[in-house]
Design a protein around this motif. Structure first.
Motif, PDB file in Angstrom:
ATOM      1  N   ILE B  56     106.060 -36.552  77.485  1.00 38.25           N
ATOM      2  CA  ILE B  56     106.199 -36.277  78.927  1.00 38.25           C
ATOM      3  C   ILE B  56     104.567 -36.288  79.792  1.00 38.25           C
ATOM      4  O   ILE B  56     104.583 -35.959  80.732  1.00 38.25           O
ATOM      5  CB  ILE B  56     106.705 -35.123  79.332  1.00 38.25           C
ATOM      6  CG1 ILE B  56     106.106 -33.703  78.489  1.00 38.25           C
ATOM      7  CG2 ILE B  56     108.036 -34.940  78.927  1.00 38.25           C
ATOM      8  CD1 ILE B  56     106.352 -32.353  79.086  1.00 38.25           C
ATOM      9  N   ALA B 177     108.419 -32.189  82.283  1.00 36.87           N
ATOM     10  CA  ALA B 177     108.154 -33.261  83.030  1.00 36.87           C
ATOM     11  C   ALA B 177     108.335 -33.242  84.480  1.00 36.87           C
ATOM     12  O   ALA B 177     109.039 -32.361  84.677  1.00 36.87           O
ATOM     13  CB  ALA B 177     109.260 -34.326  82.521  1.00 36.87           C
ATOM     14  N   TRP B 206      96.982 -41.740  86.420  1.00 40.00           N
ATOM     15  CA  TRP B 206      97.923 -42.489  85.806  1.00 40.00           C
ATOM     16  C   TRP B 206      98.990 -43.052  86.875  1.00 40.00           C
ATOM     17  O   TRP B 206     100.247 -42.759  86.695  1.00 40.00           O
ATOM     18  CB  TRP B 206      98.638 -41.858  84.908  1.00 40.00           C
ATOM     19  CG  TRP B 206      97.658 -41.174  83.782  1.00 40.00           C
ATOM     20  CD1 TRP B 206      97.216 -39.840  83.664  1.00 40.00           C
ATOM     21  CD2 TRP B 206      97.189 -41.984  82.512  1.00 40.00           C
ATOM     22  NE1 TRP B 206      96.401 -39.808  82.374  1.00 40.00           N
ATOM     23  CE2 TRP B 206      96.429 -40.956  81.856  1.00 40.00           C
ATOM     24  CE3 TRP B 206      97.410 -43.226  82.107  1.00 40.00           C
ATOM     25  CZ2 TRP B 206      95.492 -41.471  80.813  1.00 40.00           C
ATOM     26  CZ3 TRP B 206      96.673 -43.483  80.895  1.00 40.00           C
ATOM     27  CH2 TRP B 206      95.758 -42.607  80.316  1.00 40.00           C
ATOM     28  N   ALA B 208     100.457 -45.674  86.788  1.00 43.00           N
ATOM     29  CA  ALA B 208     101.745 -46.449  86.286  1.00 43.00           C
ATOM     30  C   ALA B 208     102.723 -45.546  85.637  1.00 43.00           C
ATOM     31  O   ALA B 208     103.833 -45.802  85.261  1.00 43.00           O
ATOM     32  CB  ALA B 208     101.318 -47.483  85.267  1.00 43.00           C
ATOM     33  N   LEU B 209     102.372 -44.332  85.320  1.00 40.04           N
ATOM     34  CA  LEU B 209     103.157 -43.538  84.555  1.00 40.04           C
ATOM     35  C   LEU B 209     103.502 -42.206  85.502  1.00 40.04           C
ATOM     36  O   LEU B 209     103.813 -41.038  84.894  1.00 40.04           O
ATOM     37  CB  LEU B 209     102.290 -42.891  83.456  1.00 40.04           C
ATOM     38  CG  LEU B 209     101.798 -44.046  82.442  1.00 40.04           C
ATOM     39  CD1 LEU B 209     101.050 -43.459  81.149  1.00 40.04           C
ATOM     40  CD2 LEU B 209     103.210 -44.710  81.630  1.00 40.04           C
ATOM     41  N   THR B 210     103.544 -42.650  86.736  1.00 44.67           N
ATOM     42  CA  THR B 210     104.078 -41.374  87.685  1.00 44.67           C
ATOM     43  C   THR B 210     105.012 -42.087  88.840  1.00 44.67           C
ATOM     44  O   THR B 210     105.015 -43.260  88.721  1.00 44.67           O
ATOM     45  CB  THR B 210     102.796 -40.466  88.558  1.00 44.67           C
ATOM     46  OG1 THR B 210     102.040 -41.733  88.907  1.00 44.67           O
ATOM     47  CG2 THR B 210     102.207 -39.688  87.603  1.00 44.67           C
ATOM     48  N   ARG B 211     105.911 -41.168  89.059  1.00 45.12           N
ATOM     49  CA  ARG B 211     106.802 -41.897  90.173  1.00 45.12           C
ATOM     50  C   ARG B 211     106.469 -41.286  91.707  1.00 45.12           C
ATOM     51  O   ARG B 211     106.333 -40.151  91.932  1.00 45.12           O
ATOM     52  CB  ARG B 211     108.307 -41.394  89.780  1.00 45.12           C
ATOM     53  CG  ARG B 211     109.014 -42.577  89.175  1.00 45.12           C
ATOM     54  CD  ARG B 211     110.270 -41.972  89.072  1.00 45.12           C
ATOM     55  NE  ARG B 211     110.661 -40.781  88.608  1.00 45.12           N
ATOM     56  CZ  ARG B 211     111.929 -40.231  88.516  1.00 45.12           C
ATOM     57  NH1 ARG B 211     112.841 -40.693  89.199  1.00 45.12           N
ATOM     58  NH2 ARG B 211     111.710 -38.919  88.283  1.00 45.12           N
TER      59      ARG B 211
END
Lengths: 469, 229
Positions: B56, B177, B206, B208-211
């Protein structure tokens, strides 16, 4: 400068090598040669009235509980070579003159040490550290020194007159002449060295063969006596035979301690370090057990080695009792002084390499790694574990795409419901080395919010390969 | 005073506000929100107990602090018993010097704890990551003591379980998460208090790794790299 030799006679080498074990001192112990007569015995046996040359039967009659060990020339040889190695640091010319004695050429060393007493003091100090019995004598010729030392003259002098006087009263029985030759000399009334010296050479040469003449000439120092000198070994190797078999590895540490101490002396005198020790444990009725122990940084101290060995022994299983031990070193190298930064502040008690040695001694092989990278597009090839802290230049990477922090060595079939967040990134390579890869990688998120690195094969199968931890 | 409280105090499982003499030294974690809640950052030395699920963003939260530490010292960073192999290229991308990273894969949990203690007290490691499911209180105390001796920071990463209890260490955090980063709850902190859950935003670090859910930006037209480069 006239020549001067020093002879060291070690009558009890095998017995002395057992003195490491306590029981060998307290209980009577004799060493027998092949004809069953006693050649060496300890003080406890001597107190019982047992003597050298006594047969086993007589000795056994004097005491019922006698420890008997057969004579082993190999032990004496190794012990003698160890002593020679250490003496080599003081005297340059040493010769294995006989199985129980060392001959040292002294006259050429006097210039370095000033006088004979200083030199002898150094030699004596070195010998005391070996805990062996010895008798010694100086002589104008190698044979004279030997003869006096065997007789236990125990005097070191450079006065040739004094040496000759001491030689005079020695009976021919103690010389290196054969009993047949001595018998012949006795029959013409020559019984001591003095009488032998008083006969003119020419007269002797008429009656006796060349061996007697050569011996006499070399004893008097008239003839040259060729001597082979010893060259020290570069590696440490020591073997000890245990008088009592050892079955437990924790007890084994004690005799090993002695080996490590002499290793420490060996390395310290040369200012060297070693990275690896090979310990061979000779088991009864079983093949010998080899124990390797490493210290990444290089080490000489017995204390450190014994701590590492103790850790190693925790996981060592002995299948049979141990009867003998041998310790050898791997490569040795000259110690370079530790570089410590004065301004770094708190310095740790151990260095990185010492830590790695400590960990690998306890945990075993294939447990310690450093991460490494390879120049390859295939993720499983781009990342590899290398031996710990090895300074290898990390290959520059072709790409700077996002990679997960945890990578499965072998991809597994994706079994979770995920939603794809980013991708694809196609990797199609490796056709040349039988590990061809055609994959479309995606970054995906599971319903629990975990970030995965997944790929799809051309066969539309989905695999999990990494975790963005 | 309540007997139970006395007992707990003797076992050093609870602290009183007046016992703590000044805050402990901290080093920045690399995330402003976390530093603010921890009043400076992660402790310089000691043990941090993290309970989290895998994947996560727990390493992404903690590693930047160690990159900074590695740059300012010559010491080692040790990973003990990671659940999956660590990926070299990613560590390199983060800015680590790989020759000063040691990975230990011990055969059992006991060896893992032993190696952690050795590394911590050696004085040549700045950080030790230990993945271990069942650290007991006395073991945590030993690790804490070793870490203070050797001047290192140990991170114990545990999976959240039902019978989860917190360890007597410098800092205890719960991670969960979150869409735009990671949800942090400080459950216990030496010399400080616990916190309400807060989110450490990782959108910048990051992307690419978050919304980025709420705001819909104008999505630019796809660019064809081979033409523009």
């Amino acid at each position: 400068m006239h020549s001067l030799w020093l002879y060291l006679h070690f009558p009890n080498l095998q017995l002395d090598s057992y003195a490491l074990e306590e029981r060998a001192i307290t209980s009577p112990l004799v060493i027998l040669d092949s004809t069953n007569s006693i050649v060496q015995l300890n003080q406890a046996a001597r107190d019982l009235g047992i003597n050298i040359q006594m047969t086993l039967g007589t000795a056994a009659a004097l005491h019922h509980d006698l420890q008997v060990v057969p004579f082993n020339p190999k032990i004496e040889e190794q012990r003698l070579s160890l002593i020679a190695q250490n003496l080599y640091l003081i005297v340059s010319d040493i010769s294995f003159f006989s199985p129980q004695g060392l001959l040292l050429k002294v006259h050429n060393m006097l210039g370095l040490y000033g006088d004979l007493n200083t030199l002898w003091g150094m030699i004596r100090k070195q010998l005391t550290s070996h805990h062996v019995h010895f008798s010694y004598a100086s002589g104008h010729s190698p044979l004279a020194a030997k003869l006096l030392a065997v007789r236990g003259w125990n005097k070191v002098t450079c006065e040739h007159e004094e040496i000759r006087r001491a030689l005079k009263h020695i009976n021919l029985v103690f010389t290196d002449l054969t009993s047949k030759e001595i018998g012949k000399l006795n029959s013409v009334g020559i019984k001591t060295v003095e009488e032998l010296f008083s006969v003119p050479f020419g007269d002797l040469a008429k009656r006796f063969d060349t061996q007697v003449i050569t011996y006499l000439g070399q004893l008097r120092g008239d003839f040259k006596h060729p001597v082979d000198f010893f060259h020290p070994k570069e590696h440490f190797q020591q073997y000890i035979e245990l008088l009592y078999e050892i079955e437990r590895s924790d007890v084994l540490i004690k005799p090993i301690q002695h080996l490590l101490t002499s290793l420490e002396n060996f390395l310290l005198q040369r200012d060297e370090l070693t990275q690896q020790l090979h310990l061979t444990l000779y088991q009864r009725d079983m093949p010998p057990l080899n124990v390797k122990i490493g210290s990444q940084q290089g080490e000489y101290r017995a204390r450190t080695w014994s701590a590492l060995l103790t850790l190693r022994f925790e996981s060592l299983v002995l299948n049979a009792p141990i009867v003998a031990l041998q310790l050898t070193t791997g490569k040795t190298f000259v110690r370079s002084p530790d570089k410590q930064d004065l301004f770094l502040g708190r310095q740790g008690a151990v260095s990185r390499l010492q830590l790695v040695s400590l960990l690998s001694a306890k945990l075993g092989e294939n447990v310690l790694f450093s991460p490494g990278t390879m120049n390859d597009y295939r993720p499983e090839c781009a990342s590899k574990y290398t031996p710990p802290l090895e300074v290898n230049e990390s290959a520059a990477l072709y790409h700077s795409s996002l990679r997960p922090s945890l990578l499965l060595p072998v991809p597994i079939i994706l079994s979770e419901v995920v939603s794809i967040m980013q991708g694809p990134e196609r990797i199609s390579t490796g056709w040349w080395d039988h590990h061809s890869v055609v994959r479309d990688y995606f970054i995906a998120m599971s319903q629990n919010g975990q970030w995965f690195w997944i790929f799809r094969t051309p066969e539309k199968q989905w695999f999990l390969h990494g975790i963005f931890s | 005073m309540n007997l139970t409280i006395d007992e707990l105090k003797n076992k050093r499982l609870i602290w009183q506000a007046n016992q703590v003499s000044g805050a402990q030294n901290t080093l920045p974690s690399g995330f402003e929100a976390l530093d603010a809640h921890l009043q400076g950052g992660l402790p310089e030395r000691g043990v941090v107990d993290i309970s989290t699920a895998i994947g996560i963003g727990e390493l992404r939260l903690l590693l930047p602090s160690f990159v900074l530490r590695q740059q300012s010292s010559e010491k080692l960073l040790v990973f003990i018993a990671p659940p999956v192999r660590l990926n070299g290229p990613m560590l390199l991308q983060l800015g680590f010097d790989l020759t000063r990273i040691l990975i230990i894969e011990p055969k059992n949990a006991k060896d893992a704890l032993w190696s952690a203690e050795q590394c911590l007290k050696s004085g040549c490691c700045e950080g030790v990551f230990l993945w271990h499911q069942s650290v007991e209180i006395h073991q945590a105390k030993r690790l804490q003591f070793a870490a203070e001796t050797g001047g290192a920071l140990s991170i114990i990463i545990r999976q959240k379980t039902h019978e989860h209890f917190s360890l007597p260490v410098s800092l205890t955090m719960d991670l969960a998460a979150a869409p735009e980063g990671i949800d942090v709850t400080i459950t216990k902190r030496k010399g400080g208090s616990h916190s309400e859950p807060f989110v450490v935003n990782m959108v910048k670090a990051w992307p690419a790794l978050t919304r980025r859910l709420p705001i819909r930006k104008n999505i630019p037209l796809a660019t064809i790299h081979s033409l523009t480069d």
